[in-house]
Design an enzyme around this catalytic site. Structure first.
Site, PDB file in Angstrom:
ATOM      1  N   TRP A 152       0.779  -1.455   0.276  1.00 55.36           N
ATOM      2  CA  TRP A 152       0.117   0.290  -0.081  1.00 55.36           C
ATOM      3  C   TRP A 152       0.526   1.896   0.057  1.00 55.36           C
ATOM      4  O   TRP A 152       0.246   2.728  -0.121  1.00 55.36           O
ATOM      5  CB  TRP A 152      -0.676   0.310   1.015  1.00 55.36           C
ATOM      6  CG  TRP A 152      -0.262  -0.566   2.283  1.00 55.36           C
ATOM      7  CD1 TRP A 152      -0.743  -1.561   3.546  1.00 55.36           C
ATOM      8  CD2 TRP A 152       0.078   0.140   3.209  1.00 55.36           C
ATOM      9  NE1 TRP A 152       0.281  -1.770   4.664  1.00 55.36           N
ATOM     10  CE2 TRP A 152       0.773  -0.900   4.724  1.00 55.36           C
ATOM     11  CE3 TRP A 152       0.767   2.007   3.481  1.00 55.36           C
ATOM     12  CZ2 TRP A 152       0.924   0.301   5.733  1.00 55.36           C
ATOM     13  CZ3 TRP A 152       1.604   1.965   4.281  1.00 55.36           C
ATOM     14  CH2 TRP A 152       1.762   1.279   5.474  1.00 55.36           C
ATOM     15  N   LYS A 162       6.731  -3.885 -10.891  1.00 54.71           N
ATOM     16  CA  LYS A 162       6.325  -5.211 -11.888  1.00 54.71           C
ATOM     17  C   LYS A 162       5.322  -5.712 -12.754  1.00 54.71           C
ATOM     18  O   LYS A 162       6.299  -6.785 -13.210  1.00 54.71           O
ATOM     19  CB  LYS A 162       5.357  -6.095 -10.211  1.00 54.71           C
ATOM     20  CG  LYS A 162       5.944  -5.977  -9.156  1.00 54.71           C
ATOM     21  CD  LYS A 162       4.493  -6.353  -8.161  1.00 54.71           C
ATOM     22  CE  LYS A 162       5.503  -6.404  -6.899  1.00 54.71           C
ATOM     23  NZ  LYS A 162       6.894  -7.120  -6.430  1.00 54.71           N
ATOM     24  N   LYS A 176      -2.762  -7.527  -8.437  1.00 55.87           N
ATOM     25  CA  LYS A 176      -4.054  -7.826  -7.361  1.00 55.87           C
ATOM     26  C   LYS A 176      -3.155  -6.060  -6.401  1.00 55.87           C
ATOM     27  O   LYS A 176      -2.093  -6.284  -5.245  1.00 55.87           O
ATOM     28  CB  LYS A 176      -4.188  -8.381  -6.378  1.00 55.87           C
ATOM     29  CG  LYS A 176      -4.942  -7.975  -5.790  1.00 55.87           C
ATOM     30  CD  LYS A 176      -4.967  -9.106  -4.675  1.00 55.87           C
ATOM     31  CE  LYS A 176      -4.317  -8.850  -3.257  1.00 55.87           C
ATOM     32  NZ  LYS A 176      -4.734  -7.498  -2.566  1.00 55.87           N
ATOM     33  N   GLU A 179      -5.672  -3.596  -0.716  1.00 51.60           N
ATOM     34  CA  GLU A 179      -7.274  -3.417  -0.579  1.00 51.60           C
ATOM     35  C   GLU A 179      -7.006  -1.961  -0.357  1.00 51.60           C
ATOM     36  O   GLU A 179      -7.783  -1.442   0.001  1.00 51.60           O
ATOM     37  CB  GLU A 179      -7.679  -4.314   0.656  1.00 51.60           C
ATOM     38  CG  GLU A 179      -9.265  -3.959   0.888  1.00 51.60           C
ATOM     39  CD  GLU A 179      -9.445  -5.251   1.536  1.00 51.60           C
ATOM     40  OE1 GLU A 179     -10.903  -5.368   1.268  1.00 51.60           O
ATOM     41  OE2 GLU A 179      -9.057  -5.772   1.814  1.00 51.60           O
ATOM     42  N   VAL A 180      -6.022  -1.333   0.368  1.00 52.94           N
ATOM     43  CA  VAL A 180      -6.012  -0.795   1.316  1.00 52.94           C
ATOM     44  C   VAL A 180      -5.620   0.837   0.170  1.00 52.94           C
ATOM     45  O   VAL A 180      -6.243   2.296   0.599  1.00 52.94           O
ATOM     46  CB  VAL A 180      -5.066  -0.101   2.311  1.00 52.94           C
ATOM     47  CG1 VAL A 180      -5.018   1.104   3.057  1.00 52.94           C
ATOM     48  CG2 VAL A 180      -4.950  -1.422   3.069  1.00 52.94           C
ATOM     49  N   GLY A 230       4.425  -7.597   3.822  1.00 53.98           N
ATOM     50  CA  GLY A 230       5.206  -8.165   4.927  1.00 53.98           C
ATOM     51  C   GLY A 230       5.544  -9.375   5.149  1.00 53.98           C
ATOM     52  O   GLY A 230       5.370 -10.484   4.195  1.00 53.98           O
ATOM     53  N   THR A 233       3.549 -12.588   5.791  1.00 54.42           N
ATOM     54  CA  THR A 233       3.121 -12.526   4.210  1.00 54.42           C
ATOM     55  C   THR A 233       3.468 -13.176   3.486  1.00 54.42           C
ATOM     56  O   THR A 233       3.197 -13.992   3.247  1.00 54.42           O
ATOM     57  CB  THR A 233       1.488 -11.849   4.140  1.00 54.42           C
ATOM     58  OG1 THR A 233       0.589 -10.511   4.995  1.00 54.42           O
ATOM     59  CG2 THR A 233       0.898 -12.118   2.734  1.00 54.42           C
ATOM     60  N   GLU A 252       9.859  -9.045  -2.422  1.00 55.92           N
ATOM     61  CA  GLU A 252      10.166  -8.001  -1.739  1.00 55.92           C
ATOM     62  C   GLU A 252       9.386  -7.427  -0.187  1.00 55.92           C
ATOM     63  O   GLU A 252       7.924  -7.166  -0.034  1.00 55.92           O
ATOM     64  CB  GLU A 252      10.017  -6.715  -2.345  1.00 55.92           C
ATOM     65  CG  GLU A 252      11.159  -5.761  -2.295  1.00 55.92           C
ATOM     66  CD  GLU A 252      10.581  -4.750  -1.554  1.00 55.92           C
ATOM     67  OE1 GLU A 252      11.189  -5.112   0.304  1.00 55.92           O
ATOM     68  OE2 GLU A 252       9.722  -3.708  -1.514  1.00 55.92           O
ATOM     69  N   CYS A 286      10.092   0.554   2.771  1.00 60.34           N
ATOM     70  CA  CYS A 286       9.888  -0.987   3.435  1.00 60.34           C
ATOM     71  C   CYS A 286      11.965  -0.247   4.424  1.00 60.34           C
ATOM     72  O   CYS A 286      12.275  -1.447   4.506  1.00 60.34           O
ATOM     73  CB  CYS A 286       9.816  -1.276   2.670  1.00 60.34           C
ATOM     74  SG  CYS A 286      10.710  -1.450   0.493  1.00 60.34           S
ATOM     75  N   GLU A 464      14.368  -6.607  -8.130  1.00 68.47           N
ATOM     76  CA  GLU A 464      12.906  -5.818  -9.058  1.00 68.47           C
ATOM     77  C   GLU A 464      14.400  -4.883  -9.369  1.00 68.47           C
ATOM     78  O   GLU A 464      15.316  -4.764  -8.711  1.00 68.47           O
ATOM     79  CB  GLU A 464      11.942  -5.022  -8.266  1.00 68.47           C
ATOM     80  CG  GLU A 464      11.529  -6.948  -7.894  1.00 68.47           C
ATOM     81  CD  GLU A 464      10.017  -6.019  -6.574  1.00 68.47           C
ATOM     82  OE1 GLU A 464       9.078  -6.485  -8.046  1.00 68.47           O
ATOM     83  OE2 GLU A 464       9.783  -4.818  -5.910  1.00 68.47           O
TER      84      GLU A 464
END
EC number: 1.2.1.8
Length: 490
Positions: A152, A162, A176, A179-180, A230, A233, A252, A286, A464
């Site tokens: 997010w 990506k 995807k 969601e935030v 994270g 996840t 990542e 990050c 990346e």
């Protein structure tokens, strides 16, 4: 009432209704305003996107490299033409200062796409002689349908990081977003279609990671998953990708990066670097250098310089061009960061500034946390061990080079690291000892398109950006040609 119309899924070159009737809200974290209702993809929508991607990918891969390159360059041009429009939307959705989104996020994302557009014709195989009558040639072929799952904090930039190498290599992508923060990724899908990317080559499925992310990760006809988020996840995504169909992965993940200030450093420069490594984007990066190691003999002077610079932070409405510090991305995340700050106080770290929610005026309706600096921190404290992902700096004293290198590496993470010194020999010596994938000397934070980025240890798998990332979206086919006689043992 929402500011924008209902946001649908983007599949096969256009907006379509989700099979799932549920929606979720996009919230402006600066004031709690509902920006839009967004459709939540169902499992059938994932299959629909895969079918569209398979069809589009065959068309895309059959184009010449020059044709694909030209189309991607058109997308770059459109991104730059709409820079301000996209930046304004990104600021509303993320709470990031417009000074960041307008001059960094969209700009650098477009740079990455331009970089890979230029590399498309450079995807080549090899010719390997075996003997006079035989040789091998290799082909770098696209994987097929791949997936990207974004975080997010940099929505459109991550989508470009990506999709750019994936599309450059001839793949189709199902993306995807978090969601935030989903809004700008849908705009990116429109831009790809307008530029001439065939229908189905870039699809966007909105919804939760727990549902939509899992369905994508488990789908047997998706060949690769690139995930940013994270560590916990990421482990689940990697396990699911492997157990379902041995997908390739790029991860990542999180970080708790060290910034080491040496005794010969220019302390003003070191303080400037520490500020950027902790408070840029309200600390939601990050790679942030949240463990700031300073020689004990210089710690008091360094702390004074940090406090002087904290006073220069201009927090407020992120749509104001004069602001350089906005809210956190959501009220839920704000509570998480405040919880870490409370632990820092409980565990004995000395609070130099901040330490609470910003209140009064514009701050009362938003997810604002004051820039926070702790000192006299120890390696065992929660704020030193765990990724906070907010505007929280921890200052730690040290005495010797060997000590600080050992302590800097004493973490499960290995995403980034940096040092500040005038001694070039020391700079290279210490950087080579630090267990981190992205390192800076006398700087912090820049990630150019040409620079591979990724972590060691539990901070990730793969890279990346850079040329090497393009290869990760291809597979090698080896072909032997025999021009002479063939001998059989039968």
């Amino acid at each position: 009432m929402a500011r924008f119309e209902l946001q649908k899924l983007y599949i096969d070159g256009g907006y379509v209704d989700a099979s799932n009737p549920e929606t979720f809200d996009a919230i402006n974290p600066a004031n709690g305003e509902v920006l839009a209702q967004i459709q939540r993809a169902g499992k059938d929508d994932v299959e629909r996107a895969v079918v569209a991607a398979e069809k589009g990918q065959k068309i895309w891969a059959a184009m010449t490299a020059v044709e694909r390159s030209r189309i991607l360059r058109r997308a770059v041009d459109i991104l730059r033409e709409r820079n301000d429009e996209l930046a304004a939307l990104e600021t509303l959705d993320t709470g990031k200062a417009i000074s960041e989104t307008r001059y960094v996020d969209i700009v650098t994302g477009a740079d990455v796409l331009e970089y890979y557009a230029g590399l498309v014709p450079a995807i080549e195989g090899e010719q390997i002689p075996l003997r006079d009558s035989s040789f091998v040639y290799t082909r770098r072929e696209p994987l097929g349908v791949v997936a990207g799952i974004g975080a997010w904090n940099y929505p459109i930039q991550i989508a470009l990081w990506k999709s750019a190498p994936a599309l450059a290599a001839g793949n189709a992508m199902i993306f995807k977003p978090s969601e935030v923060t989903s809004l700008t990724t849908l705009k990116l899908a429109e831009i790809y279609t307008e530029a001439g990317v065939p229908n189905g080559v870039f699809n966007v499925l909105t919804g939760s990671g727990r549902e939509v992310g899992t369905w994508i990760t488990e789908h047997p006809r998706i060949e690769k998953v690139s995930f940013t988020g994270g560590t916990d996840t990421g482990k689940k995504v990697m396990a699911s990708a492997s157990s379902s169909s041995l997908k390739e992965v790029t991860m990542e993940l999180g970080g708790k990066s060290p910034l080491i200030v040496f005794d010969d450093a220019d302390l003003d420069r070191a303080a400037d670097i520490a500020m950027m490594a902790n408070f840029y984007s309200s600390g939601q990066v990050c790679t942030n250098g949240t463990r700031v190691f300073v020689p004990n003999a210089l710690k008091a002077e360094f702390e004074a310089k940090i406090l002087e610079r904290v006073k220069r932070i201009r927090a407020g409405n992120p749509e104001d061009e004069n602001i350089n510090f906005g809210p956190l991305v959501s009220f839920e995340h704000m509570e998480s960061v405040l919880g870490y700050i409370a632990k820092g106080k409980e565990q004995g770290a000395r609070l130099l500034c901040g330490g609470d929610r910003l209140t009064g005026g514009v701050f009362d309706k938003g997810a604002f946390v004051a820039p926070t600096v702790f000192t006299d921190c120890t390696d065992e404290m929660t704020i030193v061990r765990e990724e906070i992902f907010g505007p929280v700096m921890s200052i730690l004293g040290y005495d010797t080079e060997d000590e600080v290198v050992r302590r800097a590496n004493d973490t499960d993470f290995g995403l980034a690291a940096g040092i500040v010194t005038r001694d070039l020999n020391r700079a290279h010596r210490v950087i080579h000892l630090l267990e981190a994938g992205i390192c800076w000397i006398n700087a912090w934070g820049e990630s150019a398109a040409q620079m591979p980025v990724g972590g060691y240890k539990q901070s990730g798998v793969g890279r990346e950006n850079g040329i090497s990332s393009l290869a990760q979206y291809t597979r090698i086919k080896s072909v032997q040609i025999e021009l002479g006689d063939y001998a059989s043992v039968f």
